[in-house]
Motif scaffolding. Structure first.
Motif, mmCIF file in Angstrom:
data_model
loop_
_atom_site.group_PDB
_atom_site.id
_atom_site.type_symbol
_atom_site.label_atom_id
_atom_site.label_comp_id
_atom_site.label_asym_id
_atom_site.label_seq_id
_atom_site.Cartn_x
_atom_site.Cartn_y
_atom_site.Cartn_z
ATOM 1 N N PRO A 85 23.739 -51.645 -27.729
ATOM 2 C CA PRO A 85 24.324 -52.648 -26.833
ATOM 3 C C PRO A 85 23.389 -53.833 -26.626
ATOM 4 C CG PRO A 85 24.532 -50.431 -25.909
ATOM 5 C CD PRO A 85 23.629 -50.314 -27.097
ATOM 6 N N SER A 86 23.968 -55.001 -26.427
ATOM 7 C CA SER A 86 23.240 -56.256 -26.188
ATOM 8 C C SER A 86 22.466 -56.738 -27.415
ATOM 9 C CB SER A 86 22.292 -56.127 -24.990
ATOM 10 O OG SER A 86 23.031 -55.890 -23.802
ATOM 11 N N SER A 87 22.820 -56.228 -28.595
ATOM 12 C CA SER A 87 22.225 -56.758 -29.823
ATOM 13 C C SER A 87 22.763 -58.164 -30.081
ATOM 14 C CB SER A 87 22.554 -55.858 -31.013
ATOM 15 O OG SER A 87 21.921 -54.614 -30.908
ATOM 16 N N LEU A 88 21.964 -58.931 -30.810
ATOM 17 C CA LEU A 88 22.363 -60.288 -31.178
ATOM 18 C C LEU A 88 22.928 -60.273 -32.592
ATOM 19 C CD1 LEU A 88 22.082 -63.278 -30.015
ATOM 20 C CD2 LEU A 88 20.201 -63.491 -31.629
ATOM 21 N N LEU A 89 24.150 -60.739 -32.738
ATOM 22 C CA LEU A 89 24.771 -60.903 -34.054
ATOM 23 C C LEU A 89 24.661 -62.379 -34.428
ATOM 24 C CD1 LEU A 89 26.443 -59.837 -36.444
ATOM 25 C CD2 LEU A 89 28.497 -60.210 -35.052
ATOM 26 N N ARG A 90 23.915 -62.659 -35.490
ATOM 27 C CA ARG A 90 23.658 -64.042 -35.873
ATOM 28 C C ARG A 90 24.203 -64.316 -37.264
ATOM 29 N NH1 ARG A 90 17.887 -67.162 -37.110
ATOM 30 N NH2 ARG A 90 18.795 -69.250 -37.240
ATOM 31 N N PRO A 148 18.024 -55.778 -29.113
ATOM 32 C CA PRO A 148 17.304 -56.333 -27.968
ATOM 33 C C PRO A 148 15.891 -55.766 -27.881
ATOM 34 C CG PRO A 148 18.857 -54.660 -27.254
ATOM 35 C CD PRO A 148 19.116 -54.873 -28.722
ATOM 36 N N GLN A 149 15.015 -56.551 -27.304
ATOM 37 C CA GLN A 149 13.624 -56.123 -27.169
ATOM 38 C C GLN A 149 13.257 -56.029 -25.699
ATOM 39 O OE1 GLN A 149 11.264 -58.903 -29.354
ATOM 40 N NE2 GLN A 149 12.075 -58.280 -31.344
ATOM 41 N N THR A 161 25.911 -62.470 -28.311
ATOM 42 C CA THR A 161 25.366 -61.219 -27.824
ATOM 43 C C THR A 161 26.498 -60.204 -27.677
ATOM 44 O OG1 THR A 161 23.633 -62.394 -26.633
ATOM 45 C CG2 THR A 161 24.036 -60.109 -25.987
ATOM 46 N N CYS A 162 26.348 -59.052 -28.319
ATOM 47 C CA CYS A 162 27.391 -58.027 -28.325
ATOM 48 C C CYS A 162 27.157 -57.059 -27.155
ATOM 49 C CB CYS A 162 27.371 -57.259 -29.642
ATOM 50 S SG CYS A 162 27.490 -58.319 -31.107
ATOM 51 N N PRO A 163 28.029 -57.026 -26.165
ATOM 52 C CA PRO A 163 27.789 -56.187 -24.994
ATOM 53 C C PRO A 163 27.946 -54.703 -25.257
ATOM 54 C CG PRO A 163 29.941 -57.194 -24.854
ATOM 55 C CD PRO A 163 29.282 -57.783 -26.062
ATOM 56 N N GLU A 164 28.638 -54.356 -26.340
ATOM 57 C CA GLU A 164 28.836 -52.948 -26.651
ATOM 58 C C GLU A 164 28.714 -52.728 -28.153
ATOM 59 O OE1 GLU A 164 33.047 -51.616 -26.301
ATOM 60 O OE2 GLU A 164 33.353 -53.604 -25.399
ATOM 61 N N PRO A 165 28.294 -51.525 -28.553
ATOM 62 C CA PRO A 165 28.184 -51.246 -29.988
ATOM 63 C C PRO A 165 29.568 -51.144 -30.629
ATOM 64 C CG PRO A 165 27.744 -49.263 -28.716
ATOM 65 C CD PRO A 165 27.889 -50.383 -27.732
#
Length: 398
Positions: free
Chosen positions: A298-303, A383-384, A351-355
């Motif tokens: 969750p909260s990963s950035l898709l670029r 996210p870091q 930013t993806c709020p969920e997987p």
């Protein structure tokens, strides 16, 4: 009956009551909830309550996607747009409505579109419109009467073939469509001044984007245009260059602190991409290419970064999900738009709020004759330290 507060037929009043009840669930998400505001949507759809409801619900989604409520304070146009897109608000007409000036001649359409994305121009116009709507609300409070529309003065001096460049006309058409669909009854009147002989040709290219109600508000003025403007605007509110007495504090008759006069865009602003693309794909005419990305955190950035050869390409983002019946469906995450990635490469993210499985969709279905080659990079950045990463053009999903 005009369909305005205080001038409603019995049937129109009943429709207004029904309309308010039907959209009660989305009223808190709108910039205003009073009858004056709701009647704008009803007038735009000739008091067809079903069509007005569909229109306003679509606008609520538009506001969410464009982050319209915060666009004035939290988004700033690129420098090249701020410096070289002409126009601005200056003064008020005799009824207290804000006046916006569009100055066409100095505009450099090709230079601008080689220096910023079409989406940035769209957001700039949304921001301008939101600022004007806010000014209308302030004027309403100040004057003690409802002010909901602006006067537009369209200075056509210098209009030429460079302004009829096809990508610029298409982008302008999209902006007009956006305005018609999301800010109904936002124009009180449009004064076209200093129109050259080529004007009818230019107008024919864009008039089909305007509804009949808007067309009726357009007035093409002749040699007495200054006199006509003074009938609607007090001279102290009208810049000297347009027939009034208003100047900037330093005496500038063009009021350049309020009205930007644009100019030729220096080539130093042109986007020079040095991106090395890792993949490419030819998308046949009338077809779509889908690229799947598995987001596990969750909260990963898709670029994404992409460029197209020769012409624009549609692009949108979806997420695969399952409905209540266990069937797969594609949930829209980023609405599909046509990007001029052949002129300005796209580099953005969300930013993806969920997987889940996210699908990047390159759309060439609208092209009946031309295949498009797209070069692209796509990455998923986790996210870091418990914080969501953000980058240029990033958007947070709701």
């Amino acid at each position: 009956m005009s369909g305005r507060v205080g001038d409603l037929s019995l049937k129109q009043a009943q429709i207004l009551t029904e309309f308010r009840e039907r959209v009660e669930d989305v009223l808190p998400q709108l910039p205003a909830q009073h009858d004056h505001y709701l009647l704008r949507w009803l007038r735009a759809r000739s008091f067809n309550v079903q069509k007005a409801e569909a229109m306003i619900r679509k606008h609520v989604e538009f506001r969410r996607q464009m982050e319209a409520d915060s666009i004035i304070s939290e988004w700033k146009p690129p420098e090249v747009i701020e410096k070289y897109v002409s126009g601005g608000m200056c003064g008020y007409d005799r009824e207290g409505s804000p006046i916006w000036y569009d100055v066409i001649g100095p505009l450099d359409p090709k230079g601008l579109m080689l220096s910023a994305t079409k989406q940035d121009f769209m957001r700039t116009k949304i921001r301008d419109t939101e600022m004007l709507q806010r000014e209308c609300r302030r004027q309403s409070e100040k004057e003690g009467t409802n002010i909901e529309a602006i006067t537009l003065i369209y200075d056509c001096e210098g209009l030429g073939l460079k302004h009829m460049w096809k990508p610029a006309v298409e982008a302008y058409g999209e902006i007009l469509t956006m305005f018609e669909e999301n800010y109904p009854e936002g124009l009180k009147r449009v004064f076209l001044i200093k129109a050259p002989r080529i004007f009818p040709m230019a107008y024919n290219l864009v008039k089909h984007f305007l509804c009949e109600q808007t067309r009726r508000k357009i007035f093409i003025l002749g040699g007495n245009w200054q006199e006509v403007l003074r009938e609607h605007v007090d001279v102290e509110q009208l810049p000297v260059v347009y027939g009034g007495t208003r100047t900037d504090p330093d005496g500038d008759p063009r009021c350049r602190t309020m009205i930007n006069y644009g100019g030729t865009v220096p080539r130093s602003y042109y986007v020079q991409t040095e991106v090395q693309y890792g993949s490419s794909r030819t998308i046949s005419r009338g077809s779509v290419f889908q690229l799947e990305c598995d987001v596990t955190v969750p909260s990963s950035l898709l670029r994404w970064q992409f460029a197209s050869d020769g012409a624009d390409i549609g692009f949108g983002v979806y997420r695969r999900a399952w409905d209540s019946g266990g069937q797969k469906e594609m949930v829209q995450v980023l609405p599909s738009e046509r990007y001029n990635a052949h002129m300005v490469p796209e580099d953005s993210s969300l930013t993806c709020p969920e997987p889940g499985l996210y699908v990047l969709c390159f759309d060439n279905s609208y092209s009946l004759l031309q295949s498009k080659r797209v070069s692209y990079n796509v990455e998923v950045v986790p996210p870091q330290d418990g914080q969501s990463p953000r980058s240029r053009g990033a958007r947070r999903l709701q």
